[in-house]
Design a protein around this motif. Structure first.
Motif, short mmCIF file in Angstrom:
data_model
loop_
_atom_site.label_atom_id
_atom_site.label_comp_id
_atom_site.label_asym_id
_atom_site.label_seq_id
_atom_site.Cartn_x
_atom_site.Cartn_y
_atom_site.Cartn_z
N ALA A 218 0.81 -1.35 0.19
CA ALA A 218 0.07 -0.20 0.13
C ALA A 218 0.61 0.99 -0.24
N MET A 219 1.48 0.91 0.54
CA MET A 219 2.79 2.30 1.11
C MET A 219 3.45 3.17 -0.81
N VAL A 220 3.61 1.37 -1.12
CA VAL A 220 4.60 1.98 -2.18
C VAL A 220 3.35 2.77 -2.93
N ASP A 221 2.29 2.08 -3.13
CA ASP A 221 1.20 2.63 -4.08
C ASP A 221 1.33 3.98 -3.37
N ILE A 222 1.48 4.31 -2.43
CA ILE A 222 1.41 5.32 -2.44
C ILE A 222 1.67 6.60 -3.20
N VAL A 223 3.55 5.86 -3.09
CA VAL A 223 4.57 6.71 -3.36
C VAL A 223 4.64 7.13 -4.43
N LYS A 224 3.43 6.06 -5.32
CA LYS A 224 3.99 6.00 -7.02
C LYS A 224 2.88 7.10 -7.27
N ALA A 225 1.64 7.63 -6.79
CA ALA A 225 0.56 8.07 -6.97
C ALA A 225 1.40 9.18 -6.70
N ASN A 508 -6.75 -4.21 -1.32
CA ASN A 508 -5.74 -5.10 -3.17
C ASN A 508 -5.10 -4.37 -3.66
N HIS A 509 -5.55 -2.59 -3.71
CA HIS A 509 -5.60 -1.75 -4.70
C HIS A 509 -6.33 -0.49 -3.77
N LEU A 510 -4.92 0.67 -4.92
CA LEU A 510 -5.19 1.91 -4.05
C LEU A 510 -6.24 2.70 -4.46
N ARG A 511 -6.74 3.60 -3.59
CA ARG A 511 -7.56 5.08 -3.69
C ARG A 511 -7.80 5.46 -3.47
N LEU A 512 -7.04 6.75 -3.82
CA LEU A 512 -6.75 8.37 -3.18
C LEU A 512 -7.42 9.16 -4.17
N ASN A 513 -7.52 10.06 -3.40
CA ASN A 513 -8.64 11.72 -3.13
C ASN A 513 -7.12 12.44 -3.24
N ALA A 514 -6.98 12.27 -4.41
CA ALA A 514 -5.73 13.27 -4.17
C ALA A 514 -5.81 15.07 -4.09
N GLU A 515 -7.19 14.89 -4.30
CA GLU A 515 -7.91 16.80 -5.06
C GLU A 515 -7.54 16.99 -3.05
#
Length: 904
Positions: A218-225, A508-515
């Motif tokens: 999850a942290m890898v996905d956050i960093v890449k996002a 299992n996959h990232l859902r990030l509200n970047a706004e």
């Protein structure tokens, strides 16, 4: 060997073990030996019975909780831990109450418990956990006798079928190694170390929290996002921190595109100034602003303090693991440094029923919790009175009327949900096992007495139910719970309620509200944490060896364009790179324009020369029969004037737009005009020279001095040039070319293709070489004829002409070849050539014919017939001239010759 203990209690206290046999070493012996080595001597004095909570039941579960913190050196236990210890332990008691009162789960079967304190220390927890395996250790009591000779009464120890715990990964690893030997399943509520997923080593271990490998993913996905590709890692020394970082590094390596700048470990016992050194090390790779941190709360707090001390508030962008989560304690008084930190926490919910249960606990109704009085004193900051114990003056006494949440702050600890789920998972597994093994039975049947650990493990792995928070509880083949995380960001600016804000989820996959994200100072632009910034247009990446996220940007220089991300290629010879160097474009084609300053001056000189030459020719034609015209040799004069005219004319052909016709005439006329001029002058000087040389010898005139002979000689000399030109035509027909090499400066913006005739520098010199030979030969004859008397000397003007012409062409050669590397080569060489030719023609015209035209037009009285000279008079003049020349030489040598007086 027989060991007899006599006590005042009863004979069952008398226990003896048979002597060791070399073939009968048991695991328990090895474990006790291990503990003797690992445990400090002071721990051995605490007795064999651990300080624990005992809850009676048909089936007993074990519990391991960090009720106390790690003690100082030599002391196993320290101060009480209210949230991580008491809250979690009470959650197990609450869950047991709920299960025992639930008619749908293990009806008519009561779950009991033996709960131990691990004191947050793995070796101490291992010693305590031996309580769980006592019933499984076979002892030989055949040699034990009481004093009256009867066999001893030895109570059967309780049998623990499964263990709930432990909390810290290091403790779970230590305990799991023991429990697996005795096939006792274990379900942890907080241990997340990835190595516990190894089903070969920890096959009886399960957990209701996801492992850190999921958290690391999850942290890898956050960093890449967030577009970061260069980060550092910080880990507290121990299984949790080191395993978490190792998992992050491994996953990032497999995913690619993410590099670790530095991986720093925080020691268990940091020295003074250790955290300042850590911050200094992080700043060695200052571009890696992102810091992945797997550390305990205290280490997190001290890292933030060190960053603030170093005046680096807002520089580091922290991504914290679940040990940071949404806690206030790690960032207390360091909120400005923590602003923008992204943290991760297993998805959880506050259990309302537990809040009601725990806030209703008091000293009267919670006597089963042997540590509750200690919790009470710590929570209410008071002191309980005990018989024989004096209370310090000035310290408030506990009344017993205090109430949790009313008289002290209360917030449910984050892992309470998972403790409850772990107990329920064990209960559901036992329930399903009872249904299969004891159908219709209302209590524990023989098939479940004792409970077989391996079978219970299979039922545990098969459970699937909705947990206390309404989320599914299940296990994969490694005993791990599915990864479900909430993602938070600590926001301080532009918000009415500063604190942690939920900005996404990971399942299992990232859902990030970047706004919804914001950073230091309320900035909503995601800061950079990259080793190297993207290259500008037209720049290629030159990778740094061993660091795939780092590169140097190199401009595709010269005539190169960016072929791909890592390579430049050279444009074709007729093209140049586009301004952004992403491709090639045609090179502009130019020619010498009439309006160019390089053309105006040669054209001006040529026009003046043509007008002057035309004027001379017209004058000579008009006064063709006058003495001056006839005396100058009319036939050769017209030939010479034609050559001069052609020399001026070549300027226009050199500047005109190249074409097949223009190129053909350039070849023809470039050397022809000079060839005609110098052939005529050579013939004249040669005639004069031969006449006066012959006059020295005899009065017989030399051959081929008539006008016809002179014309024939001139045309023979001219025919050599024409023959060479026509051979050139046959070998290589004239054509145009576009020369892209001549005007190809270092800056491709100034590159031009030049439309020109197929005449190289050498071919131009080749065209002129024959004329230069004629010019040099003519100059030699002019020098030899310099002694001719002035009354006969037409060679002197020719001599001055040739001297001047030689000077002009000597200046021309270095200029012409010296500019071969210039970006203005074509213009300079064309201008130099045409101006030199015009100047040489002007010299010839000015010295040979302008004086004659002047006399013809302005002094016609001098244009009269003079006495015709015979060759005899010419010979006499030559003899006298030679005689005078010899006398002059004698005088110059300092000798005076005295002639005898022949008059006497």
């Amino acid at each position: 060997m027989t060991l007899k203990h006599h006590t005042s209690l009863s004979c069952y206290n008398c226990v003896s073990f048979r002597s060791f046999r070399c073939c009968a070493l048991t695991w328990i012996h090895l474990l006790w030996m291990l503990l003797v080595v690992l445990a400090p001597e002071s721990w051995a004095h605490q007795g064999t019975q651990p300080h624990s909570i005992k809850i009676e039941g048909d089936i007993t579960l074990g519990g391991l909780f960090p009720v106390h913190s790690r003690g100082p050196a030599g002391v196993p236990c320290g101060e009480i831990k209210k949230e991580k210890g008491i809250h979690r332990m009470e959650a197990m008691l609450y869950a047991l109450d709920q299960i025992n009162s639930d008619p749908d789960v293990l009806p008519n079967i009561t779950l009991g418990a033996r709960i131990l304190d691990t004191c947050s220390r793995d070796t101490y927890a291992l010693e305590q956990s031996l309580t769980f395996v006592q019933a499984l250790i076979q002892k030989d009591n055949s040699d034990v006798r009481c004093s009256n000779g009867e066999p001893p009464i030895i109570p059967k120890p309780e049998r623990v079928v499964g263990v709930i715990g432990a909390s810290a990964s290091s403790v779970s690893i230590m305990v799991a190694n023991v429990l697996r030997l005795f096939a006792i399943p274990q379900i942890s509520y907080a241990s997340t170390a990835p190595e516990l997923s190894d089903n070969n080593r920890y096959d009886y271990f399960s957990r209701v929290v996801p492992p850190d490998s999921f958290q690391a993913q999850a942290m890898v996905d956050i960093v890449k996002a967030m577009g970061w590709n260069y980060v550092s890692t910080l880990a507290s020394e121990g299984n949790y921190g080191e395993s978490g970082v190792d998992a992050f590094i491994q996953i990032s390596r497999e995913a690619g595109g993410l590099c670790i700048a530095q991986s720093i470990k925080i020691p268990r016992e940091p020295r003074p100034g250790e955290f300042d050194k850590i911050i200094k090390r992080l700043m060695e790779t200052s571009n890696a602003r992102g810091v992945i941190i797997f550390a305990n709360e205290d280490d997190i707090k001290r890292v933030l303090e060190a960053a603030k001390t170093a005046n680096l508030t807002g520089h580091f962008l922290f991504v914290g693991s679940d040990s940071w989560g949404a806690k206030i304690s790690p960032i207390l008084n360091q909120e400005d440094v923590a602003e923008g930190a992204v943290t991760i926490l297993p998805k959880r919910a506050s259990i309302e029923g537990f809040d009601q249960y725990f806030t209703s606990r008091s000293l009267e109704n919670n006597r089963r919790n042997i540590w509750f009085a200690e919790f009470w004193e710590d929570d209410f900051k008071c002191k309980l009175t005990r018989p024989g114990v004096r209370v310090d003056t000035g310290q408030r006494k506990c009344t017993g009327e205090e109430r949790i949440s009313r008289d002290s702050p209360y917030e449910q600890e984050g892992k309470v949900q998972f403790v409850i789920d772990a107990v329920y998972a064990m209960a559901h597994a036992l329930h399903n096992m009872h249904l299969d093994l004891c159908p219709g039975a209302t209590n524990v049947c023989d098939k479940m007495d004792p409970v077989e650990g391996g079978m219970l493990l299979s039922y545990i792995r098969a459970v699937n139910f909705n947990g206390s928070a309404g989320t599914g509880v299940m296990f994969n083949e490694n005993g791990d719970a599915p990864g479900r995380y909430d993602i938070f960001q600590y926001q301080l600016s532009n918000t009415t309620n500063p604190g942690y804000k939920n900005i996404g989820q990971w399942t299992n996959h990232l859902r990030l509200n970047a706004e919804e994200m914001q950073w230091s100072g309320g900035d909503r632009q995601v800061p950079d944490s990259v080793c190297s910034f993207p290259c500008e247009s037209g720049e290629r990446k030159r990778m740094v060896k061993g660091v795939p996220c780092c590169w140097h940007c190199e401009l595709c220089d010269g005539y190169q364009y960016l072929l791909d991300e890592f390579n430049c290629d050279t444009c074709p010879f007729d093209m140049r790179p586009t301004p952004n160097r992403t491709g090639c474009r045609p090179t502009p084609i130019i020619k010498l324009e009439w309006s160019s300053p390089w053309a105006i001056i040669p054209v001006f000189l040529a026009v003046l020369g043509i007008l002057a030459t035309s004027g001379v020719i017209i004058t000579f034609i008009r006064f063709n029969d006058t003495p001056i015209v006839r005396a100058s040799g009319r036939e050769l004069s017209y030939v010479l004037l034609t050559g001069i005219f052609l020399i001026y004319l070549i300027t226009f052909l050199m500047i005109a737009e190249p074409g097949v016709v223009v190129c053909a005439f350039r070849r023809l006329l470039l050397g022809l005009g000079m060839c005609i001029s110098y052939s005529a002058m050579l013939t004249k000087t040669n005639r004069i020279y031969r006449i006066f040389e012959q006059g020295k010898k005899s009065v017989t005139p030399p051959k081929f001095i008539s006008p016809t002979s002179q014309l024939i000689i001139t045309f023979i000399l001219i025919s050599v040039q024409l023959l060479a030109i026509f051979i050139w035509f046959g070998v290589s027909p004239p054509h145009t070319i576009i020369d892209f090499e001549e005007l190809r400066p270092p800056n491709p913006e100034f590159a031009r293709g030049i439309l020109k005739c197929d005449m190289s520098d050498l071919s131009i010199i080749g065209c002129l070489s024959y004329s230069i030979v004629l010019m040099v030969t003519c100059t030699v004859y002019a020098i030899k004829s310099r002694g001719v008397p002035e009354t006969f000397n037409e060679a002197k003007p020719i001599g001055f002409t040739m001297y001047t012409t030689c000077i002009i062409w000597l200046a021309f050669v270095p200029i012409f070849f010296g500019t071969a590397q210039s970006t203005e080569k074509m213009f300079i060489q064309t201008t130099t050539l045409t101006v030199s030719m015009s100047l040489s023609a002007t010299v010839s015209l000015g010295m040979l014919y302008i004086p004659k035209v002047y006399v013809i037009i302005f002094h016609p009285e001098q244009n009269v017939q003079k006495r015709k000279r015979s060759f005899k008079s010419v010979a006499q003049a030559a003899t006298v001239s030679t005689h005078l020349s010899q006398k002059s030489n004698d005088k110059q040598n300092g000798e005076t010759k005295i002639e005898p007086d022949r008059s006497q």
